[in-house]
Design a protein around this motif. Structure first.
Motif, PDB file in Angstrom:
ATOM      1  N   THR A   1       0.837  -1.191   0.000  1.00  0.00           N
ATOM      2  CA  THR A   1       0.000   0.000   0.000  1.00  0.00           C
ATOM      3  C   THR A   1       0.873   1.242   0.000  1.00  0.00           C
ATOM      4  OG1 THR A   1      -1.892   1.055   1.074  1.00  0.00           O
ATOM      5  CG2 THR A   1      -0.265   0.077   2.529  1.00  0.00           C
ATOM      6  N   GLY A   2       0.269   2.385  -0.165  1.00  0.00           N
ATOM      7  CA  GLY A   2       0.997   3.644  -0.211  1.00  0.00           C
ATOM      8  C   GLY A   2       0.183   4.672  -0.966  1.00  0.00           C
TER       9      GLY A   2
ATOM     10  N   GLY B   1      -3.236   3.757  -0.588  1.00  0.00           N
ATOM     11  CA  GLY B   1      -3.415   4.072   0.831  1.00  0.00           C
ATOM     12  C   GLY B   1      -4.304   5.267   1.070  1.00  0.00           C
TER      13      GLY B   1
ATOM     14  N   GLU C   1      -6.070   0.567   3.350  1.00  0.00           N
ATOM     15  CA  GLU C   1      -4.754   0.030   3.730  1.00  0.00           C
ATOM     16  C   GLU C   1      -4.859  -0.824   4.990  1.00  0.00           C
ATOM     17  OE1 GLU C   1      -5.484   3.204   3.663  1.00  0.00           O
ATOM     18  OE2 GLU C   1      -4.575   4.343   5.292  1.00  0.00           O
TER      19      GLU C   1
ATOM     20  N   VAL D   1       4.755  -0.767   2.836  1.00  0.00           N
ATOM     21  CA  VAL D   1       4.266   0.570   2.505  1.00  0.00           C
ATOM     22  C   VAL D   1       5.265   1.230   1.556  1.00  0.00           C
ATOM     23  CG1 VAL D   1       3.815   2.875   3.416  1.00  0.00           C
ATOM     24  CG2 VAL D   1       2.929   0.865   4.612  1.00  0.00           C
TER      25      VAL D   1
ATOM     26  N   LYS E   1       1.240   9.300   6.364  1.00  0.00           N
ATOM     27  CA  LYS E   1       2.390   8.427   6.520  1.00  0.00           C
ATOM     28  C   LYS E   1       2.357   7.747   7.884  1.00  0.00           C
ATOM     29  CE  LYS E   1       6.102  10.732   5.797  1.00  0.00           C
ATOM     30  NZ  LYS E   1       7.376  11.332   5.399  1.00  0.00           N
TER      31      LYS E   1
ATOM     32  N   LEU F   1       0.103   5.021   7.820  1.00  0.00           N
ATOM     33  CA  LEU F   1       0.635   3.911   7.035  1.00  0.00           C
ATOM     34  C   LEU F   1       1.776   3.194   7.764  1.00  0.00           C
ATOM     35  CD1 LEU F   1       0.699   5.497   3.447  1.00  0.00           C
ATOM     36  CD2 LEU F   1      -0.863   3.752   4.292  1.00  0.00           C
TER      37      LEU F   1
ATOM     38  N   ALA G   1       3.143  -0.992   8.555  1.00  0.00           N
ATOM     39  CA  ALA G   1       4.249  -1.415   7.700  1.00  0.00           C
ATOM     40  C   ALA G   1       5.159  -2.408   8.398  1.00  0.00           C
ATOM     41  CB  ALA G   1       5.065  -0.207   7.269  1.00  0.00           C
TER      42      ALA G   1
END
Lengths: 319, 319
Positions: B53-54, B149, B154, B166, B180, B183, B187
């Motif tokens: 994801t990202g 994301g 996510e 990520v 971030k 996320l 990760a």
């Protein structure tokens, strides 16, 4: 009543420390929250609820500050809930700028409170709505719900609000196109803040292009309002647009419809919580855990295990 | 069996059109999906599941492409599910670049499929996991789940995956700091793609700073891997890191624990769906709707209405 008649009276009179305590009780999901919410419910339904969301750094806090000030000058009582998605890393607020807003906080006509989401994404919508109910019952004319547009929180705020404003900045650009599209869906109007920065005209044009893709709902056409909140420019226009949207919702009976949906959804959710609470007693949780080995070793399937667990539950319809 | 023994055999043999049909059935939530999933479940548990994801534009698709190619050279069979958050505006995929990947699609050892979230945020996690089960049962060694994301997606992917990656780019910068941070929490490691762009060193430093805030879980230390996926640079390192994380999970029995949590959560969710399905029959939906007037006019509260609705439901514990 455990919550105390005095305490409830204080909330209804707008006592700041009682309100703060009530919101803490909701935030911590303490058992007495239901009792408080049930008691104050008959005093709700008067405040207009505005949700403000957008990416971090768009200037939401400044806009909320200045909007609160604007409405104060019109003798509105204003309550503000700022929702902070907390970071499970640190346990603290993600953006950590909640020391701001001292200018409005000093004014006794404005109540400010931040709430942390504590990672329980699902529960945020409910808690935000409940805190808004407290501020509503406490005599506020306007309740502003502010959240950063990450994750689920913007949808939660949109559900709890009558008018939802999405704040963007020129540099939001296409790298967050997808996020913008997600945000656009919930926007009753868009504010392009910091519109003195380069790329503002282009940003307005591209936002308007996206908005044109949105099917018009009951003749309401979301527009873009430009602002430079730091210089208090555009705040009057944002306030006017809120009023315009409110009048539209009232004229079309959509305001009542929104509130109805909110209240029925909450009632349904309360029933579902009750159902799950009754079902998942210690015994059944243990029975589920005991199925782990069979599930992992593929001796049974989640579908069969669920049916078996459910079969221990016999429902008799009441006549 | 309505789903057909032939059809199930085809899925298990890895027949591409049968797999595609099965995933469509899951995507559309057709009733036979349960039957299919129950039948294929005993054949699952062999594929390793990687979530990627990202933010949009980080190069996830390219990385997935090249990773699939990398693992193909090691004779892995690879299945890919790309989750597209759809825009309710257009009904179409948000990013609309699903025509890509033709290079891997031509290889019969790679199955690629995109799934749309169709606005039902809650259901995505379940569907992604179910589609992964199909690919697992169909004999894939590696299942890659890719999602942009934004929003909830996510988290859904992280729940369904054994290893979650990520992907960020140097310019992700601090404007999406909050995103971030969200996320980062999921990760197992970070890929900084397009690391030939200016600001890469600074980006790695700031990501590592955020990662240091994350309490170390069972001695696994998330690291940053640099890549330039367009030039196939860093792909081997990403693949190695996946293997390293997998070995860690196996060594510590955390892999089994993850799978257990996933399966038990799904079983619990199936029971809850059943409970709600039984409760919310036509009659009770009508009873809830009939309470709207009393709720809006503040004659009753959601708490009382929920109790009243629930009281029509009598549960008798089976002995």
């Amino acid at each position: 009543m455990k919550a105390g008649k005095d305490f409830l009276q204080k909330i209804l009179r707008g006592d700041r420390s009682a309100i703060a305590r009530a919101i803490s009780i909701i935030e911590d999901e303490r058992p007495e929250s239901i009792e408080i919410l049930r008691a104050i419910y008959p005093h709700t339904g008067r405040a207009y609820r505005v949700g403000i969301t957008g990416p971090p750094g768009a200037g939401k806090s400044t806009i909320v500050n200045k909007l609160a000030h604007h409405f104060r000058l019109q003798h509105y009582r204003v309550g503000i809930i700022a929702v902070d998605p907390t970071s499970p890393f640190t346990g603290g607020a993600l953006l950590g700028d909640r020391i701001r807003m001292t200018d409005v906080e000093l004014d006794s006509g404005v109540f400010f409170r931040s709430m942390a989401s504590r990672g329980s994404l699902g529960g945020l919508s409910k808690k935000t709505g409940e805190a808004a109910d407290i501020l509503d019952a406490a005599g506020n004319d306007l309740v502003i719900l502010e959240t950063v547009g990450v994750g689920q929180s913007e949808l939660d705020v949109a559900k709890a609000a009558d008018t939802t404003i999405v704040v963007l900045v020129p540099e939001s650009g296409d790298s967050i196109q997808a996020m913008k599209a997600g945000l656009m869906e919930i926007a009753d109007f868009i504010v392009l803040n910091k519109c003195d920065r380069p790329g503002a005209d282009q940003a307005v044009a591209s936002i308007e292009m996206v908005l044109r893709l949105k099917p018009m709902v009951d003749t309401w056409n979301p527009e873009v309002v430009r602002s430079i909140a730091n210089d208090t420019r555009g705040i009057d226009e944002i306030a006017s647009m809120i009023q315009k949207h409110r009048q539209f919702l009232e004229r079309t009976q959509l305001l009542e419809k929104k509130r109805e949906t909110r209240i029925l959804d909450r009632t349904r959710e309360l029933v579902n919580e009750k159902l799950q609470g009754v079902f998942w007693n210690e015994e059944r949780n243990a029975a589920l855990a005991a199925k782990a080995v069979a599930l992992l070793s593929l001796q049974t399937t989640p579908y069969d295990a669920a049916e078996e667990l459910y079969s221990t539950f016999r429902v008799v319809e009441k006549s």
